[in-house]
Scaffold this motif. Structure first.
Motif, PDB file in Angstrom:
ATOM      1  N   ASP A 373       0.836  -1.208   0.000  1.00 32.68           N
ATOM      2  CA  ASP A 373       0.000   0.000   0.000  1.00 32.68           C
ATOM      3  C   ASP A 373       0.867   1.253   0.000  1.00 32.68           C
ATOM      4  OD1 ASP A 373      -2.218  -1.541   0.014  1.00 32.68           O
ATOM      5  OD2 ASP A 373      -2.812  -1.131   2.094  1.00 32.68           O
ATOM      6  N   ALA A 374       1.999   1.176   0.714  1.00 36.70           N
ATOM      7  CA  ALA A 374       2.878   2.353   0.818  1.00 36.70           C
ATOM      8  C   ALA A 374       3.514   2.664  -0.535  1.00 36.70           C
ATOM      9  CB  ALA A 374       3.960   2.097   1.870  1.00 36.70           C
ATOM     10  N   VAL A 375       3.812   1.631  -1.285  1.00 39.14           N
ATOM     11  CA  VAL A 375       4.376   1.850  -2.622  1.00 39.14           C
ATOM     12  C   VAL A 375       3.298   2.475  -3.501  1.00 39.14           C
ATOM     13  CG1 VAL A 375       5.314   0.674  -4.651  1.00 39.14           C
ATOM     14  CG2 VAL A 375       6.085   0.021  -2.372  1.00 39.14           C
ATOM     15  N   GLY A 376       2.045   2.095  -3.196  1.00 34.66           N
ATOM     16  CA  GLY A 376       0.904   2.825  -3.747  1.00 34.66           C
ATOM     17  C   GLY A 376       0.592   2.628  -5.204  1.00 34.66           C
ATOM     18  N   ARG A 377       0.718   1.403  -5.668  1.00 32.75           N
ATOM     19  CA  ARG A 377       0.263   1.158  -7.045  1.00 32.75           C
ATOM     20  C   ARG A 377      -1.104   0.491  -6.997  1.00 32.75           C
ATOM     21  NH1 ARG A 377       5.292  -1.405  -7.703  1.00 32.75           N
ATOM     22  NH2 ARG A 377       6.884   0.176  -7.992  1.00 32.75           N
ATOM     23  N   CYS A 389      -2.469   5.322   4.237  1.00 33.78           N
ATOM     24  CA  CYS A 389      -1.108   4.808   4.326  1.00 33.78           C
ATOM     25  C   CYS A 389      -0.112   5.954   4.492  1.00 33.78           C
ATOM     26  CB  CYS A 389      -0.766   3.957   3.104  1.00 33.78           C
ATOM     27  SG  CYS A 389       0.659   2.939   3.467  1.00 33.78           S
ATOM     28  N   THR A 390       0.122   6.292   5.753  1.00 38.85           N
ATOM     29  CA  THR A 390       0.929   7.470   6.064  1.00 38.85           C
ATOM     30  C   THR A 390       2.344   7.061   6.451  1.00 38.85           C
ATOM     31  OG1 THR A 390       0.078   7.241   8.296  1.00 38.85           O
ATOM     32  CG2 THR A 390      -1.018   8.852   6.873  1.00 38.85           C
ATOM     33  N   ILE A 391       2.889   6.109   5.764  1.00 39.01           N
ATOM     34  CA  ILE A 391       4.214   5.633   6.144  1.00 39.01           C
ATOM     35  C   ILE A 391       5.019   5.367   4.869  1.00 39.01           C
ATOM     36  CG2 ILE A 391       3.487   3.197   6.296  1.00 39.01           C
ATOM     37  CD1 ILE A 391       5.300   2.960   8.768  1.00 39.01           C
ATOM     38  N   ALA A 392       6.322   5.613   4.944  1.00 41.40           N
ATOM     39  CA  ALA A 392       7.172   5.420   3.755  1.00 41.40           C
ATOM     40  C   ALA A 392       7.646   3.970   3.689  1.00 41.40           C
ATOM     41  CB  ALA A 392       8.372   6.357   3.845  1.00 41.40           C
ATOM     42  N   ILE A 396       9.049   0.953   6.667  1.00 44.15           N
ATOM     43  CA  ILE A 396       8.559  -0.427   6.862  1.00 44.15           C
ATOM     44  C   ILE A 396       9.730  -1.401   6.721  1.00 44.15           C
ATOM     45  CG2 ILE A 396       6.943  -2.186   6.035  1.00 44.15           C
ATOM     46  CD1 ILE A 396       5.200   0.125   5.033  1.00 44.15           C
ATOM     47  N   ASP A 397      10.609  -1.142   5.751  1.00 43.02           N
ATOM     48  CA  ASP A 397      11.775  -2.019   5.573  1.00 43.02           C
ATOM     49  C   ASP A 397      12.605  -2.066   6.847  1.00 43.02           C
ATOM     50  OD1 ASP A 397      10.953  -2.457   3.038  1.00 43.02           O
ATOM     51  OD2 ASP A 397      12.302  -1.000   2.111  1.00 43.02           O
ATOM     52  N   GLN A 398      12.719  -0.900   7.459  1.00 42.58           N
ATOM     53  CA  GLN A 398      13.509  -0.826   8.688  1.00 42.58           C
ATOM     54  C   GLN A 398      12.885  -1.685   9.799  1.00 42.58           C
ATOM     55  OE1 GLN A 398      14.027   3.159  10.264  1.00 42.58           O
ATOM     56  NE2 GLN A 398      16.094   3.131   9.383  1.00 42.58           N
ATOM     57  N   MET A 399      11.565  -1.594   9.882  1.00 42.41           N
ATOM     58  CA  MET A 399      10.864  -2.396  10.907  1.00 42.41           C
ATOM     59  C   MET A 399      11.035  -3.885  10.615  1.00 42.41           C
ATOM     60  SD  MET A 399       7.230  -0.588  11.416  1.00 42.41           S
ATOM     61  CE  MET A 399       7.079   1.173  11.282  1.00 42.41           C
ATOM     62  N   ALA A 400      10.893  -4.246   9.340  1.00 35.69           N
ATOM     63  CA  ALA A 400      11.014  -5.662   8.968  1.00 35.69           C
ATOM     64  C   ALA A 400      12.410  -6.170   9.301  1.00 35.69           C
ATOM     65  CB  ALA A 400      10.711  -5.841   7.489  1.00 35.69           C
ATOM     66  N   ALA A 401      13.415  -5.335   9.044  1.00 35.02           N
ATOM     67  CA  ALA A 401      14.794  -5.734   9.333  1.00 35.02           C
ATOM     68  C   ALA A 401      14.983  -5.875  10.844  1.00 35.02           C
ATOM     69  CB  ALA A 401      15.761  -4.702   8.760  1.00 35.02           C
ATOM     70  N   ALA A 402      14.452  -4.913  11.596  1.00 33.89           N
ATOM     71  CA  ALA A 402      14.593  -4.957  13.051  1.00 33.89           C
ATOM     72  C   ALA A 402      13.944  -6.226  13.605  1.00 33.89           C
ATOM     73  CB  ALA A 402      13.955  -3.720  13.676  1.00 33.89           C
ATOM     74  N   LEU A 403      12.783  -6.544  13.049  1.00 36.00           N
ATOM     75  CA  LEU A 403      12.065  -7.734  13.528  1.00 36.00           C
ATOM     76  C   LEU A 403      12.848  -9.006  13.215  1.00 36.00           C
ATOM     77  CD1 LEU A 403       9.604  -9.124  14.745  1.00 36.00           C
ATOM     78  CD2 LEU A 403       8.486  -8.989  12.519  1.00 36.00           C
ATOM     79  N   SER A 404      13.347  -9.101  11.997  1.00 35.98           N
ATOM     80  CA  SER A 404      14.031 -10.360  11.680  1.00 35.98           C
ATOM     81  C   SER A 404      15.340 -10.463  12.461  1.00 35.98           C
ATOM     82  CB  SER A 404      14.191 -10.528  10.166  1.00 35.98           C
ATOM     83  OG  SER A 404      15.389 -10.008   9.747  1.00 35.98           O
ATOM     84  N   HIS A 405      15.994  -9.329  12.712  1.00 35.00           N
ATOM     85  CA  HIS A 405      17.206  -9.329  13.534  1.00 35.00           C
ATOM     86  C   HIS A 405      16.885  -9.845  14.937  1.00 35.00           C
ATOM     87  CE1 HIS A 405      21.168  -8.020  14.828  1.00 35.00           C
ATOM     88  NE2 HIS A 405      20.594  -7.533  15.912  1.00 35.00           N
TER      89      HIS A 405
END
Ligand code: FE2
Length: 415
Positions: A373-377, A389-392, A396-405
């Motif tokens: 949704d953030a990419v918005g196509r 969708c008020t997030i870049a 989200i990538d940063q959150m995903a990386a933090a979570l998998s770490h």
């Protein structure tokens, strides 16, 4: 023909959901019945007493509490003939039971001998018979006098209301379940029909309008993100729509209370999982696991949830998906006691609480869907509206990386 049936059933269902608040569910009824009976016995110095509820099809009295009788089946059941129902319903005051009146008031076809009773107080709401309190011996075999009859009359009006309330709440659950069963049997369980159910479930709470619909939407999108097949995804949508069905029996006032719930109020609210489970467990849905989701969507990975304190491995993936979808919607919606969180803040909070409370795979799938949704196509994939969708994507990538770490304990895997 079929659509007429569905419309009629939905109308009944919505009326029932609306009526729910007036029928505050009374989950500890047997315990409450016992304490009411004890109070009543003390007031009239009775050594033996029993409290019965009345059902009219077939006409009979069934005991819910009894105390003091040496020989008493539990539950004791007394079938009644029309003349008995008439005698009990038309009594204005408690009646003494003697050899003569005993036959007029009770049949002896049940598993308890009515000769044990010295006095009966029919329980009535308006002119309707809802139950009866029967008293046996008193201390020293004294007879019940006028003042005991009066005390009993006064108290039995309160007991009658409690019994009536309990019966209504029981029949509400039964009727909701019956409606669901009928709908399920109408060959196909249409999405549209389920949506109408979801709307009816949320009708009581002005702050969570649309909650069940959104949970269905989020849960199915997360399922799709995890690569589940079409049937599993539509099962998740249905489970999301119905997860809070037990709330039809929760007091409306609790939903809109502008402060934290008191412990007993919290328990009533928490019991929507158990009541909901009772409602749906008799229904044959075209998907597996709906009843599990209804019961366990408030369970958490570390066992801190309710009602059964199950941990991650003890619940199925659909349960964990709906649990997350439910939390996400709760965080991003305004409640009577707090403002809503922004999308970014809610996702951050969820990542922070994973894997302690939530399934990391399920959270990752949600992040993937929000990112789309953030990419918005094209049209929104997860959220209801692209504007929400008020997030870049980078955040989200940063959150995903933090979570998998966090989940991999910082280990790096290489092929
Ligand atoms: Fe819930």
């Amino acid at each position: 023909m079929r659509s007429n049936n569905i419309r009629r059933l939905l109308q009944t269902f919505q009326a029932l959901a609306d009526l729910g608040p007036e029928m505050t569910a009374d989950r500890d009824f047997p315990q409450r019945a016992r304490s009411m009976l004890a109070l009543l016995m003390e007031a009239v110095a009775a050594q033996e007493a029993a409290l019965f509820t009345f059902t009219d099809k077939p006409a009979m009295l069934s005991s819910v509490a009894a105390q003091g009788f040496a020989l008493f089946a539990e539950p004791a059941v007394i079938p009644l003939l029309p003349k008995h129902v008439h005698a009990l319903s038309s009594a204005r005051m408690p009646q003494a039971v003697n050899a003569k009146s005993c036959e007029t008031l009770f049949s002896s076809n049940g598993n308890v001998a009515p000769e044990l009773f010295k006095c009966v107080a029919p329980l009535k709401v308006g002119s309707r018979l809802v139950g009866a309190v029967t008293l046996g011996r008193r201390e020293g075999d004294a007879l019940y006098a006028e003042e005991e009859f009066e005390a009993l009359h006064l108290l039995s009006q309160y007991v009658a209301l409690a019994v009536h309330n309990h019966t209504l709440s029981q029949s509400l659950q039964q009727r909701v379940s019956e409606n669901l069963r009928l709908l399920a049997s109408l060959h196909n369980f249409y999405d549209q029909t389920l949506e109408a159910f979801a709307t009816a479930i949320d009708v009581k709470d002005t702050h969570t309008r649309g909650h069940s619909l959104r949970v269905g939407r989020y849960a199915s999108a997360i399922g799709a993100g995890l690569g589940l097949d079409e049937t599993q995804v539509s099962g998740l949508r249905a489970a999301g729509f119905l997860h809070d069905i037990g709330k039809v029996t929760v007091d409306k006032a609790l939903f809109n209370k502008p402060a934290a719930l008191r412990p007993e109020e919290f328990r009533e609210m928490a019991d929507h999982t158990i009541i909901g489970h009772q409602i749906v467990s008799g229904v044959q849905f075209p998907w597996k696991g709906i009843a599990e989701v209804v019961r366990w969507h408030h369970e958490r990975s570390d066992g801190s949830g309710y009602p059964d304190h199950l941990s991650h491995d003890e619940v199925s993936e659909p349960v964990r998906i709906v649990a997350l979808a439910d939390t996400f919607d709760a965080m991003t919606s305004e409640r009577s006691y707090r403002q809503s969180m922004s999308l970014g803040a809610a996702l951050n909070e969820i990542v922070k609480l994973t894997p302690k409370l939530y399934d990391p795979n399920v959270v990752q799938a949600m992040l993937v869907q929000v990112r789309r949704d953030a990419v918005g196509r094209g049209k929104p994939n997860f959220l209801e509206d692209a504007g929400l969708c008020t997030i870049a994507p980078a955040d989200i990538d940063q959150m995903a990386a933090a979570l998998s770490h966090k989940v991999n304990h910082g280990r790096v895997y290489s092929a």
